[in-house]
Design an enzyme around this catalytic site. Structure first.
Site, PDB file in Angstrom:
ATOM      1  N   LYS A  61     -13.341 -36.836  19.527  1.00  0.00           N
ATOM      2  CA  LYS A  61     -14.319 -37.912  19.699  1.00  0.00           C
ATOM      3  C   LYS A  61     -14.311 -38.703  18.405  1.00  0.00           C
ATOM      4  O   LYS A  61     -14.417 -38.129  17.315  1.00  0.00           O
ATOM      5  CB  LYS A  61     -15.714 -37.362  19.963  1.00  0.00           C
ATOM      6  CG  LYS A  61     -16.743 -38.439  20.313  1.00  0.00           C
ATOM      7  CD  LYS A  61     -16.566 -38.971  21.716  1.00  0.00           C
ATOM      8  CE  LYS A  61     -17.186 -40.316  21.967  1.00  0.00           C
ATOM      9  NZ  LYS A  61     -16.987 -40.765  23.363  1.00  0.00           N
ATOM     10  N   SER A 113     -11.389 -40.164  22.512  1.00  0.00           N
ATOM     11  CA  SER A 113     -12.430 -40.973  23.161  1.00  0.00           C
ATOM     12  C   SER A 113     -13.332 -41.538  22.080  1.00  0.00           C
ATOM     13  O   SER A 113     -13.807 -40.805  21.219  1.00  0.00           O
ATOM     14  CB  SER A 113     -13.202 -40.039  24.116  1.00  0.00           C
ATOM     15  OG  SER A 113     -14.383 -40.643  24.572  1.00  0.00           O
TER      16      SER A 113
END
Lengths: 350, 350, 350, 350
Positions: free
Chosen positions: A157, A221
């Site tokens: 992330k 992401s």
């Protein structure tokens, strides 16, 4: 190490009911939680606050149960966007290391997690980020005693650049595009750590450009809700106590459903049911899929990452007969152009 | 009757190049065109002018080639929305009835087309529309000498109600919702014509409500570009000269990819390749697919018909390995709730 | 030269009824049409086909009335996007040069139009485009005997780069962003022609970057429906026969409604009513308006050019009490950052 | 009662920095907070979780400062949607009743707040809701010793019906439309409490239909984040200790900027600067504004409530020279069709 994976439906980004229920029934010990990987129902782009809302709610709840020190070590990865048939959910990865003396080790899932330092706006999407992520992946692998060939999935992330952050020396002035750069540098960090790409063949100019360089197991992401990277490494080990195993393959294009079969074939053991599928989606930047023109790149109403998730989500869900899977959009340097990595975690047969 | 089907890619709603090329190479005689069924790249909802742009461009071109009288008999059905992997294209159906004396008849595709009268705003979505469509379908079947069991696909293009049309006595004041009512009444008209639903079990109150009543072969699509309905009936006949055949099945839900196999199994002959797939898509109004919550009904950024096309398009395209297929959104009374009819036209083996 | 301006409402991009009516009532001679400047109701971004649909319909109609040779000389500028209160319409500029011998000249509106050559994909958004547009503006001014200080508005319709056009040596690989580059180079072409910017202070690197360089009268709009630029120059001349005059000012920011008063003050004569307002809109790229954060730059659901039109359209319409005005989005090098030129055409008092 | 109003910018739905700063500098005592009324940057429609995120963050923070009992009495109204120039912010209303003995009363702002009971899904948008809201408004007025003529603004936050809640006996099956019904019933509840509408002229059939019935001071906003209604009543009283006053007017249409002047004229005292403007916005359902067609009702890409906020926000902000104002979308029974109430809170001159 005994790793377990729980897939829990969420009725909203702040829905804790499924997790609360598992804890109440003593099936999940919150002190064992190492990572939470979720799909939330926002747009998955810049102004998606469902990711932050989910993290904030989960973290607040877990802090109240296990204290801030333990809760702060958990890796939270919320990927926005459940377009089409995709069903909002979280996968909770637990890791138990105590009380295992009596159990025999076997081939099974292990994991490592790590939080990197925060990034300056000017570092996002550059070699500086690649290097920090690469070191982070190596460190996370070390905690799991994993070597590169046994790694099947690395989730990162990573941050993005909003209008408020903007800097003349940032890699881009476009907030949506900054997500691509951040995902790209993070993915190349994974590739570097795993030896898929070599240090000397990689420069700033390759990021988001040279798509021949990629990782076959990275899934990255971007989100507005963090400034650092949070990393989850998953692999199989002979020293595991887990009842789960992981395998992976690479989708060659967004409709490559045979990748499911190939990932299943890569599992080290006979299995008794898929727990979750984790894969990346991208609208082929060539403007074509299987030789046919698609309209995703020129659609000014719906961003192409949104549609890419809908496409890959529907294709894979129709094969595994379950729309509650993890599909994340934007696969720069994650698998070949237009395709992406696909990992499967399954329960081992009793 | 010798029916042929040409699938032609379009680079834009007004792209005629593929059709011009076929005509220039004398592979297609424009005087034989009976119907053109296309997917255009607008939003497929109320303010989608790509449908009208495509029809206007095609009609203008054909009028210049074959004159207004012949061109006005052609049925033009443009379905908006190529979300996800779907590829904009037109399917041109030709029907040759002369110069066939030397050819032997065989099992194959036949077609009938018809234009109904214009509808008053107050008739859209009501039994009045059901009745007119039912009669139109029967008339089109008669021109093709088709009986109900041999009909595999009935496409209806139907009108909608814009803000400008609005009438206090219309079935709804919401233009997006008027599309659903128009599709629903048209589909029930097909069902009535084919005996799938009986006259005496059908009232205004059933339209858009009683989803146990449906057609297994209707495909209806609403658009701002017409005031009447245009109908295309497709079936197999023993008296055909076509090298194509048609079969169909019903998708039970949006991810029911086995329907492809079932439709292929329903083809009357061995075949040598799929020309096109025609199917309907709907976001299950229950809010669930295969027991998992989806977010399409509560998404205020993207209309659910758009996402439904992306889902069904990706699922079916991944099986037939071709994203240039016809997937139309909103399947009220077209197949069971959450599912829809699926037809396949294939080339017969030589 | 006798210039007249007709503002005509459109009920759809292909609505000709208002124009047909004016022609039928002999208030407008189609042979006199020099330019048509419209607002159509698409998204105003890459996949907006309402612009092309309007141009194609208007051109087809006019060709049937006045022949292809005359019709092809008309400049068609359709600007997509009528967000918020904006009302779809066309402004038709007629120019009569014959039969004027009996009329006295007076201060009034004059115009010049020109079509440039087509641009290669690699030229869009570069100095090559700046130079061609600059020469085009000069040529159009010459046909109207206009000198720079008397020019109040220069509209340029310019091309963009779609996914299909993409070239590695193009200025950008992003189709939405290519619109900004094309508008920017066109605007700097206007600035160069009018002496607002000097040749030697301008390089490729300034385009879309150095916002201190701008034109106070340029309005540029990109579209997928053309490959060249079409240019309309408007100004006042002492040698006019028109009953219209034009004035302009510059909006300093998107809410600068005092610009209306300043533009009216710049009109050379007392007037009897505004015919139309023409202005540019932009979401301030700093992320702030009047010191307050706005969210347009980070909104991944709605493109910022769309919202900018809604904002400027509502602000200006609320002052002139008419939402049927021309507001075009994306004001790169058109007025100061976050602002844009505003022109008013008014009827002179009898 | 001493009421104060603080307008605080938010950089994100969970940004507490402005509030924390006021508390740290002892300008705001958190124990005095009666209501928080905010604009958050989601879509303002069904799947807008920014409202819930803001409330959850604020409530969690305040609970940690003042305890759950006090925090639970605060009315939290988050209205989603800062389209166009609107700037995300919260208005904090404090109410001090102790330590005022030494201060003289004067004309000024007073407030009352109340939480109603939760509503069953079947009650939303019906007379049952109207009655409960009406009683709630009366009770809130009583706590402030306010009589109807002195009430200038009543804000109600009300629930909606999601796909998950759906019930066959609910007033609608469409989640976006349920927002309109809930706002409508809440607004009619206000109208009933204030005597603007009489009990005997009101039935279920009037809700969302009979637009001649409306309140001139109601502002209602629906959200997924609550099941009851939360009500804030604002008015002027002779017994106030506040340095603020409130006035209001009614916008006759979305571009009616003269309403600002009328609201200022209604203020009971000379003032020294506007603190905030509170108003409602609606896309005129007739499809016309000032006689010109708008496209908001037929836009299937952007919901009309979003565009309505952009329009009214820009028009009013351009007059008051501040885009940080409260504009809420969907004005069913709140002002006349296409218009809506507008309230201004200003600082009294020293």
């Amino acid at each position: 190490m005994k790793v377990n994976v729980f897939k829990i439906a969420q009725n909203a980004p702040d829905d804790l009911s499924g997790l609360q229920d598992l804890i109440a029934r003593q099936q999940l010990d919150p002190r064992h939680i190492a990572a939470i990987l979720g799909k939330t129902e926002g747009n998955g782009c810049v102004n998606d606050f469902t990711r932050g809302f989910a993290v904030s709610t989960l973290k607040g709840y877990l802090q109240s149960l296990i204290g801030s020190e333990l809760a702060d070590q958990i890796v939270f990865v919320m990927s926005g966007g459940t377009e089409g048939c995709l069903s909002p959910h979280i996968s909770i990865f637990t890791r138990q290391t105590d009380d295992l003396s009596g159990e025999k080790t076997k081939v099974g899932l292990v994991l490592g997690v790590i939080h990197t330092r925060d990034f300056a706006v000017e570092e996002i999407g550059t070699m500086a980020m690649v290097q920090v992520v690469a070191q982070g992946v190596k460190d996370a692998m070390a905690t799991a005693h994993l070597v590169a060939p046994d790694v099947h999935f690395v989730q990162v992330k990573c941050p993005l650049i909003t209008a408020a952050d903007r800097s003349a020396s940032a890699v881009t002035q476009d907030s949506y595009k900054s997500m691509a750069y951040s995902r790209a540098a993070s993915a190349l960090g994974v590739a570097l750590a795993l030896g898929e790409v070599q240090q000397d063949e990689l420069t700033d100019a390759d990021i988001c450009t040279n798509h021949s360089l990629y990782s076959s197991v990275a899934s990255t992401s971007a989100g507005v809700e963090l400034k650092n990277c949070e990393i989850l490494v998953l692999g199989n080990s002979l020293e595991s106590h887990s009842d789960c195993v992981i395998g992976h393959s690479v989708m060659e294009h967004a409709l490559d459903i045979d990748a499911v079969e190939r990932a299943i074939a890569s599992l080290p053991l006979a299995t008794a049911g898929i727990i979750n599928v984790f894969c990346k989606a991208e609208a082929d930047p060539s403007g074509k899929i299987l030789g046919r023109r698609h309209t995703m790149m020129d659609d000014s109403d719906i961003n192409h990452t949104r549609m890419a998730r809908a496409v890959v989500g529907a294709a894979i869900a129709s094969v595994v007969k379950d729309p509650m899977i993890y599909v994340s959009g934007g696969s720069e340097h994650q698998g070949p152009v237009g395709g992406g990595p696909l990992a499967i975690i399954a329960k081992t047969a009793a």
